[in-house]
Design an enzyme around this catalytic site. Structure first.
Site, PDB file in Angstrom:
ATOM      1  N   PRO A   2       0.504  -1.212   0.094  1.00 42.92           N
ATOM      2  CA  PRO A   2       0.373   0.221  -0.175  1.00 42.92           C
ATOM      3  C   PRO A   2       0.789   0.795   0.141  1.00 42.92           C
ATOM      4  O   PRO A   2       1.227   1.801   0.706  1.00 42.92           O
ATOM      5  CB  PRO A   2      -1.076   0.045   1.485  1.00 42.92           C
ATOM      6  CG  PRO A   2      -0.584  -1.074   2.244  1.00 42.92           C
ATOM      7  CD  PRO A   2       0.161  -1.678   0.911  1.00 42.92           C
ATOM      8  N   GLU A   3       1.417   1.716  -1.238  1.00 45.93           N
ATOM      9  CA  GLU A   3       1.493   3.363  -0.857  1.00 45.93           C
ATOM     10  C   GLU A   3       0.462   4.421  -1.530  1.00 45.93           C
ATOM     11  O   GLU A   3      -0.861   3.663  -2.175  1.00 45.93           O
ATOM     12  CB  GLU A   3       2.494   3.270  -2.818  1.00 45.93           C
ATOM     13  CG  GLU A   3       3.518   2.216  -2.282  1.00 45.93           C
ATOM     14  CD  GLU A   3       5.055   2.092  -2.642  1.00 45.93           C
ATOM     15  OE1 GLU A   3       5.111   3.191  -3.828  1.00 45.93           O
ATOM     16  OE2 GLU A   3       5.713   0.546  -2.818  1.00 45.93           O
ATOM     17  N   LYS A  58       0.471   8.218   2.539  1.00 44.19           N
ATOM     18  CA  LYS A  58      -0.364   6.660   2.986  1.00 44.19           C
ATOM     19  C   LYS A  58      -1.771   6.862   3.904  1.00 44.19           C
ATOM     20  O   LYS A  58      -1.865   5.519   3.995  1.00 44.19           O
ATOM     21  CB  LYS A  58       1.035   5.651   2.872  1.00 44.19           C
ATOM     22  CG  LYS A  58       1.651   5.599   1.609  1.00 44.19           C
ATOM     23  CD  LYS A  58       3.044   4.798   2.375  1.00 44.19           C
ATOM     24  CE  LYS A  58       4.282   5.473   1.175  1.00 44.19           C
ATOM     25  NZ  LYS A  58       5.583   4.887   1.220  1.00 44.19           N
ATOM     26  N   HIS A  92      -7.092 -12.454  10.289  1.00 45.01           N
ATOM     27  CA  HIS A  92      -5.658 -11.634  10.604  1.00 45.01           C
ATOM     28  C   HIS A  92      -6.681 -10.305  10.289  1.00 45.01           C
ATOM     29  O   HIS A  92      -6.360  -9.612  10.912  1.00 45.01           O
ATOM     30  CB  HIS A  92      -4.887 -11.232   9.049  1.00 45.01           C
ATOM     31  CG  HIS A  92      -4.225 -12.505   9.639  1.00 45.01           C
ATOM     32  ND1 HIS A  92      -3.055 -13.191   9.976  1.00 45.01           N
ATOM     33  CD2 HIS A  92      -3.564 -13.243   8.499  1.00 45.01           C
ATOM     34  CE1 HIS A  92      -2.709 -14.039   9.777  1.00 45.01           C
ATOM     35  NE2 HIS A  92      -2.461 -14.598   8.364  1.00 45.01           N
ATOM     36  N   ARG A 121       0.665  -8.394   8.752  1.00 44.32           N
ATOM     37  CA  ARG A 121       1.964  -8.510   9.702  1.00 44.32           C
ATOM     38  C   ARG A 121       1.378  -6.771  10.783  1.00 44.32           C
ATOM     39  O   ARG A 121       2.657  -6.842  10.850  1.00 44.32           O
ATOM     40  CB  ARG A 121       2.802  -8.131   8.815  1.00 44.32           C
ATOM     41  CG  ARG A 121       2.882  -9.007   8.027  1.00 44.32           C
ATOM     42  CD  ARG A 121       3.657  -8.832   6.319  1.00 44.32           C
ATOM     43  NE  ARG A 121       5.198  -8.286   6.944  1.00 44.32           N
ATOM     44  CZ  ARG A 121       6.268  -7.683   5.378  1.00 44.32           C
ATOM     45  NH1 ARG A 121       6.439  -7.710   4.712  1.00 44.32           N
ATOM     46  NH2 ARG A 121       7.007  -7.255   6.023  1.00 44.32           N
ATOM     47  N   ARG A 163      20.272  18.567  -0.127  1.00 41.58           N
ATOM     48  CA  ARG A 163      20.373  17.399   0.937  1.00 41.58           C
ATOM     49  C   ARG A 163      21.442  17.170   0.045  1.00 41.58           C
ATOM     50  O   ARG A 163      22.000  16.488  -1.067  1.00 41.58           O
ATOM     51  CB  ARG A 163      18.932  16.234   0.440  1.00 41.58           C
ATOM     52  CG  ARG A 163      18.391  16.712   1.618  1.00 41.58           C
ATOM     53  CD  ARG A 163      16.959  15.960   1.860  1.00 41.58           C
ATOM     54  NE  ARG A 163      16.050  16.906   2.702  1.00 41.58           N
ATOM     55  CZ  ARG A 163      15.552  17.090   3.662  1.00 41.58           C
ATOM     56  NH1 ARG A 163      16.567  15.767   4.497  1.00 41.58           N
ATOM     57  NH2 ARG A 163      14.610  17.822   4.584  1.00 41.58           N
ATOM     58  N   ARG A 273      16.869  -1.805   1.623  1.00 39.72           N
ATOM     59  CA  ARG A 273      15.577  -2.021   0.835  1.00 39.72           C
ATOM     60  C   ARG A 273      16.221  -2.485  -0.800  1.00 39.72           C
ATOM     61  O   ARG A 273      17.222  -2.006  -1.004  1.00 39.72           O
ATOM     62  CB  ARG A 273      14.885  -0.482   0.644  1.00 39.72           C
ATOM     63  CG  ARG A 273      13.729  -0.582   1.592  1.00 39.72           C
ATOM     64  CD  ARG A 273      12.227  -0.698   1.444  1.00 39.72           C
ATOM     65  NE  ARG A 273      11.519  -0.132   2.587  1.00 39.72           N
ATOM     66  CZ  ARG A 273      11.826  -0.756   3.351  1.00 39.72           C
ATOM     67  NH1 ARG A 273      12.735  -1.403   4.106  1.00 39.72           N
ATOM     68  NH2 ARG A 273      10.780  -1.055   4.577  1.00 39.72           N
TER      69      ARG A 273
END
Length: 283
Positions: A2-3, A58, A92, A121, A163, A273
């Site tokens: 889910p983004e 999100k 769940h 999760r 940055r 990642r």
DNA sequence: AGGCCTGTTATTAT
DNA sequence: AATAATAACAGGCC
């Protein structure tokens, strides 16, 4: 999974079913289902009417005819399903919010339904929060997402260009620009032809602009496709998968040819990642 | 059997 | 002080 595009798909689906419905009961079934900082137990929403379903990045929240709001984050594997009360509980199942019968729908199937929060999760959560300045407490530190009217492209470019981190962690940072996760970060970088490990400072403003516009474009297409589903974890409110995974150019395509130049897509581990990119297109 | 994984946040380091 | 990097949270899949 889910983004932003997945959360937006869920938000739009919820809106369709729950607007102006009143909550008749609410139960949570797991210690982690309710965020520890929630100002009330979930039961506080009982009797409230849902006035709107909003989203930033999100995060999504239900505006109620109350002083507080119900916030939801899907984490890595959360789902919000509109379900008939008759359906057996899914595994769940973390929380259930029952809705009163909708006016004029007595006897119809949709007259008796509920919102089910399912999360394998348990990184997702629900929370009762105060609103501050148009957003709930836990959303206050989240930057505008690129679909918001107040999103300021120029400001974000200036921020990123000063940055010293790599560009990929910068666009994943929800306090700079929100909504982008690992999948759409890789896709946006590929579209803009930028290597994920390039240092922000070394990019031109035009390159950063192209990257942000690419992120917005790829997420817009993904919303149209109902989001990206790789497994059974991301579902819309009706339990259906999105089909944008077939349109991904790099994510999950390590070893397959780049659609622009046929060079094999590489996968590297980086900043905890995996990153997928074309070693030829993205220098 | 063990590594992998979509997200966020607290902690630590610079 | 601000920014950056890292680890931790769970659980099921391959």
């Amino acid at each position: 999974m889910p983004e932003l595009p997945e959360v937006e798909t869920v938000r739009a689906g919820l809106e369709k079913y729950v607007l102006n419905r009143r909550i008749s009961s609410a139960h949570s079934y797991h210690l982690r289902a309710i965020k520890p900082s929630s100002i009330s137990p979930l039961a506080a929403v009982v009797g409230a009417k849902i006035r709107a379903v909003k989203r930033r990045g999100k995060f999504l929240w239900f505006e109620l005819d109350r002083e507080f709001t119900l916030v939801a984050h899907l984490g890595m594997s959360g789902q919000l399903l509109i379900s008939s009360k008759q359906l057996p509980d899914q595994s769940h199942l973390r929380a259930r919010i029952e809705l009163q019968k909708a006016a004029g729908l007595a006897g119809k199937k949709s007259a008796s339904d509920e919102i089910r929060f399912i999360d394998q999760r348990t990184f997702g959560w629900l929370s009762i929060e105060q609103m501050h300045d148009q957003v709930p407490t836990s959303v206050a530190h989240i930057a505008y997402d690129p679909f918001e009217a107040d999103f300021n492209l120029k400001e974000v470019i200036t921020n990123i260009s000063s940055r010293k981190s790599a560009i990929k962690p910068a666009i994943l940072n929800q306090e700079i620009i929100s909504g982008i996760g690992n999948i759409y970060a890789d896709e946006a970088l590929w579209r803009a032809k930028i290597h994920p490990e390039i240092i922000c400072e070394d990019l031109s403003e035009d390159e950063i602009k192209k990257l942000i516009n690419s992120a917005k474009a790829v997420m817009k297409s993904a919303i149209k496709a109902g989001g990206t589903s790789f497994d059974q974890q991301y579902k819309n409110v009706n339990g259906a998968s999105g089909y944008f995974s077939r349109s991904l150019s790099v994510y999950g395509r390590a070893g397959q040819p780049c659609s622009r130049c046929s060079t094999l897509i590489r996968r590297i581990a980086f900043a905890n990642r995996s990153s997928h990119f074309c070693p030829r297109c993205q220098r």
